[in-house]
Design an enzyme around this catalytic site. Structure first.
Site, PDB file in Angstrom:
ATOM      1  N   ASP A 146      61.927  60.515  41.608  1.00  0.00           N
ATOM      2  CA  ASP A 146      62.547  60.994  42.294  1.00  0.00           C
ATOM      3  C   ASP A 146      64.021  61.106  41.705  1.00  0.00           C
ATOM      4  OD1 ASP A 146      63.448  62.670  43.914  1.00  0.00           O
ATOM      5  OD2 ASP A 146      62.320  60.278  45.566  1.00  0.00           O
TER       6      ASP A 146
ATOM      7  N   ASN B  24      56.259  70.819  46.546  1.00  0.00           N
ATOM      8  CA  ASN B  24      57.374  71.631  45.950  1.00  0.00           C
ATOM      9  C   ASN B  24      58.281  72.757  45.950  1.00  0.00           C
ATOM     10  OD1 ASN B  24      57.994  68.752  43.726  1.00  0.00           O
ATOM     11  ND2 ASN B  24      59.027  68.979  45.509  1.00  0.00           N
TER      12      ASN B  24
HETATM   13  C1  IPE Z   1      57.966  63.906  45.015  1.00  0.00           C
HETATM   14  O1  IPE Z   1      59.576  63.625  45.193  1.00  0.00           O
HETATM   15  C2  IPE Z   1      57.189  65.416  44.156  1.00  0.00           C
HETATM   16  C3  IPE Z   1      57.636  64.876  42.870  1.00  0.00           C
HETATM   17  C4  IPE Z   1      58.170  63.747  41.968  1.00  0.00           C
HETATM   18  C5  IPE Z   1      57.715  65.579  41.545  1.00  0.00           C
HETATM   19  P1  IPE Z   1      59.588  64.736  46.247  1.00  0.00           P
HETATM   20  O2  IPE Z   1      61.662  64.812  46.629  1.00  0.00           O
HETATM   21  O3  IPE Z   1      58.996  66.268  46.266  1.00  0.00           O
HETATM   22  O4  IPE Z   1      58.855  64.172  48.340  1.00  0.00           O
HETATM   23  P2  IPE Z   1      60.184  64.674  49.242  1.00  0.00           P
HETATM   24  O5  IPE Z   1      60.322  65.390  49.600  1.00  0.00           O
HETATM   25  O6  IPE Z   1      61.171  63.558  49.687  1.00  0.00           O
HETATM   26  O7  IPE Z   1      58.636  63.169  50.027  1.00  0.00           O
HETATM   27  C1  IPE Z   2      62.249  64.760  41.313  1.00  0.00           C
HETATM   28  O1  IPE Z   2      63.452  64.616  42.421  1.00  0.00           O
HETATM   29  C2  IPE Z   2      62.039  66.242  41.236  1.00  0.00           C
HETATM   30  C3  IPE Z   2      61.367  66.691  41.751  1.00  0.00           C
HETATM   31  C4  IPE Z   2      61.152  66.374  42.654  1.00  0.00           C
HETATM   32  C5  IPE Z   2      61.110  67.664  40.581  1.00  0.00           C
HETATM   33  P1  IPE Z   2      64.088  65.697  43.219  1.00  0.00           P
HETATM   34  O2  IPE Z   2      64.749  67.194  43.052  1.00  0.00           O
HETATM   35  O3  IPE Z   2      63.360  65.118  44.716  1.00  0.00           O
HETATM   36  O4  IPE Z   2      65.880  64.756  43.641  1.00  0.00           O
HETATM   37  P2  IPE Z   2      66.298  64.526  45.183  1.00  0.00           P
HETATM   38  O5  IPE Z   2      64.949  63.875  45.764  1.00  0.00           O
HETATM   39  O6  IPE Z   2      66.542  65.864  46.256  1.00  0.00           O
HETATM   40  O7  IPE Z   2      67.841  63.405  44.859  1.00  0.00           O
HETATM   41 MG    MG Z   3      63.171  64.101  45.640  1.00  0.00          MG
END
Ligand code: IPE
Ligand code: IPE
Ligand code: MG
Length: 236
Positions: free
Chosen positions: A15, A63
């Site tokens: 993340d 997502n």
């Molecule tokens: C969790 O991260 C999913 C992945 C890393 C694929 P998200 O960024 O989607 O989670 P939330 O929305 O912060 O809970």
């Molecule tokens: C994790 O990084 C990747 C996926 C969830 C696919 P994010 O895209 O959630 O990045 P932040 O959390 O918004 O910074």
């Molecule tokens: Mg994220």
């Protein structure tokens, strides 16, 4: 590092890609691109450390809520990853697997994932397991459906142990998660491996995924080795 049998399965919520990129005045997608490079780095180190299964959360069932442009970009990442690193994965004897639902995943992305799974199926080393279009609750519901079907169609007995239920899960063949790491400072599970993490050790790190180093990863494994897992019992 000395191989420790008790750290068999590591799961990571990768993340913080978007916020990391924004901090540098770049598009969120730039964070995902650099994040893909880091998948390679962490996977190679995990393999070198003797981890049996590394499950990486790449795309959650939630997502899909993101802007279409970002979703489309995320769907392109497997192609970028395998084009660049397939040769190295083969050299390292790494097996690719996936948990999640193929349904809704665009056909070209599915083709790429299926090919990577097929081509690496001859390997015998670490399993690099991508959670792609994966949700922990969904996985449990699907397992319950499969079990019910087995009862109805195959006359399976109604009594069911936890170990038996586990075999109906997409991740049923893997050992339970020993260590769960989440980068980016968020301290939540976000519908990751709910059943499998019942007794996992948890580590929440402030560092964003693109800047999480292999040495920091190794430090997590060392920290894990020091932990006292009691499973509800008392210390001997
Ligand atoms: C969790 O991260 C999913 C992945 C890393 C694929 P998200 O960024 O989607 O989670 P939330 O929305 O912060 O809970
Ligand atoms: C994790 O990084 C990747 C996926 C969830 C696919 P994010 O895209 O959630 O990045 P932040 O959390 O918004 O910074
Ligand atoms: Mg994220």
């Amino acid at each position: 590092m000395e191989k420790n049998q008790s750290c068999r399965h590591v799961a990571i919520i990768m993340d913080g890609n978007g916020r990391w990129a924004k901090k540098q005045n770049r598009e969120r997608t730039f964070g995902h691109t650099i994040g893909v490079e880091n998948v390679r780095n962490i996977a190679i180190r995990a393999n070198d450390l003797g981890i049996e299964v590394l499950t990486l959360y790449a795309f959650s069932t939630e997502n899909w809520k993101r802007p279409l442009e970002e979703v489309n970009f995320l769907m392109k990442l497997p192609e970028i990853f395998f084009k660049k690193f397939m040769k190295e994965l083969m050299e390292k004897n790494i097996r690719i697997r996936m948990i999640g639902e193929w349904e809704h995943v665009p056909q070209d992305t599915r083709d790429i994932l299926e090919r990577a799974i097929r081509e690496t199926s001859v390997n015998t080393g670490m399993i690099l397991n991508f959670a792609f279009n994966y949700g922990g609750k969904r996985e449990i519901v699907l397992a319950a459906q499969k079990y019910a079907q087995d009862v109805r169609d195959n006359g399976r007995a109604l009594e069911l142990t936890e170990d038996e239920f586990t075999t109906y899960l997409m991740s049923g063949e893997y050992p339970p998660v020993d260590l769960m790491i989440r980068t980016s400072g968020e301290q939540r599970i976000s519908n990751f491996l709910l059943w499998e993490m019942a007794y996992a050790e948890m580590m929440f790190l402030d560092v964003a995924w693109p800047e999480f180093t292999t040495d920091e990863f190794e430090a997590c494994i060392r920290d894990f080795m020091q932990r006292d897992r009691r499973y509800g019992g008392v210390k001997a």
